[in-house]
Design an enzyme around this catalytic site. Structure first.
Site, mmCIF file in Angstrom:
data_model
loop_
_atom_site.group_PDB
_atom_site.id
_atom_site.type_symbol
_atom_site.label_atom_id
_atom_site.label_comp_id
_atom_site.label_asym_id
_atom_site.label_seq_id
_atom_site.Cartn_x
_atom_site.Cartn_y
_atom_site.Cartn_z
ATOM 1 N N ARG A 42 0.860 -1.186 0.000
ATOM 2 C CA ARG A 42 0.000 0.000 0.000
ATOM 3 C C ARG A 42 0.890 1.228 0.000
ATOM 4 O O ARG A 42 1.655 1.448 0.943
ATOM 5 C CB ARG A 42 -0.907 -0.003 1.228
ATOM 6 C CG ARG A 42 -1.903 1.153 1.307
ATOM 7 C CD ARG A 42 -2.746 1.023 2.565
ATOM 8 N NE ARG A 42 -3.786 2.042 2.626
ATOM 9 C CZ ARG A 42 -3.611 3.271 3.110
ATOM 10 N NH1 ARG A 42 -2.414 3.642 3.566
ATOM 11 N NH2 ARG A 42 -4.614 4.132 3.136
ATOM 12 N N SER A 111 -12.586 -4.602 1.025
ATOM 13 C CA SER A 111 -12.892 -3.928 2.284
ATOM 14 C C SER A 111 -14.402 -3.820 2.434
ATOM 15 O O SER A 111 -15.087 -3.312 1.543
ATOM 16 C CB SER A 111 -12.280 -2.522 2.302
ATOM 17 O OG SER A 111 -10.877 -2.588 2.359
ATOM 18 N N LYS A 141 -6.405 5.351 10.733
ATOM 19 C CA LYS A 141 -7.662 5.923 10.249
ATOM 20 C C LYS A 141 -8.580 6.170 11.443
ATOM 21 O O LYS A 141 -9.492 5.389 11.718
ATOM 22 C CB LYS A 141 -8.329 4.982 9.239
ATOM 23 C CG LYS A 141 -7.548 4.802 7.946
ATOM 24 C CD LYS A 141 -8.306 3.939 6.952
ATOM 25 C CE LYS A 141 -7.568 3.797 5.640
ATOM 26 N NZ LYS A 141 -8.326 2.986 4.658
#
Length: 209
Positions: A42, A111, A141
């Site tokens: 990522r 997700s 997050k």
């Protein structure tokens, strides 16, 4: 190029790389030494094929360790590097479209946040595993939707694909998540910010005998 015919299963520690490039290869190597079974590359700061050399380096590490390398939200990069698959969020490419591009042998993860119905739709579209979270408050997050253990238990009782839990998971709080039905626990900072990333990875992988 096609994905390998024989691949490890979707179970165990799932390491998601931090966005920062500095030290990323070393962190992945440490996570793999600690037993990580899946690595997700990522890098929201990078673009397109500029990430190809690093992807190939990560893939070589994963191959040596017998682990999977998945690419976050980039089907083209996955194909160019001959990686094992992709992970897609709600704003990423469609799962059915990705399956058409990747063929039947690569892994697609989705997700699903705190939405069991989204997981059902993702599986129907061709997802190989579904991810729920944030299970705990996440420093990565902080505003993420929360997925509690009851959701994991409901998903485990119904869904026939592996379940990944993500969000705020550490070696100290991962056991209840696995007990609730998670086949994989995905972490970033639990390894990337650990004093000893390999030891942290080993502690997490030990939850999956």
């Amino acid at each position: 190029m096609t994905a390998p015919a024989a691949r490890p299963g979707l179970r165990g520690l799932y390491f998601v790389t931090p966005d920062r490039a500095a030290g990323r290869i070393a962190l992945v190597a440490a996570a793999l030494r600690g037993g990580a079974r899946v690595v997700q590359y990522r890098d929201k700061s990078g673009t397109g094929m500029a990430r190809l050399p690093e992807t190939r380096e990560l893939l070589a590490l994963c191959r040596k360790a017998g682990a999977l390398l998945l690419i976050n939200d980039d089907v083209e990069l996955c194909l160019a590097a001959a990686a094992d698959g992709v992970h897609l969020g709600e704003d990423d490419a469609g799962i059915a479209e990705a399956r058409d591009q990747l063929g039947p042998n690569r892994v697609i993860g989705a997700s699903c946040y705190n939405d069991l119905d989204r997981a059902r739709r993702a599986i129907a579209a061709g997802a190989d595993y579904v991810a729920f979270g944030s299970v705990y408050p996440s420093p990565t997050k902080p505003a993420a939707r929360r997925a509690n253990p009851d959701l994991l238990r409901a998903a485990r009782a119904e869904l026939a694909v592996p379940i990944c839990a993500i969000g705020g998971i550490t070696p100290d709080n991962a056991a209840p998540v696995v007990a609730a039905g998670a086949d994989m626990v995905a972490v970033i900072q639990a390894i990337s910010e650990a004093p000893d990333p390999e030891t942290a990875a080993r502690a997490l992988q030990a939850l999956f005998p």
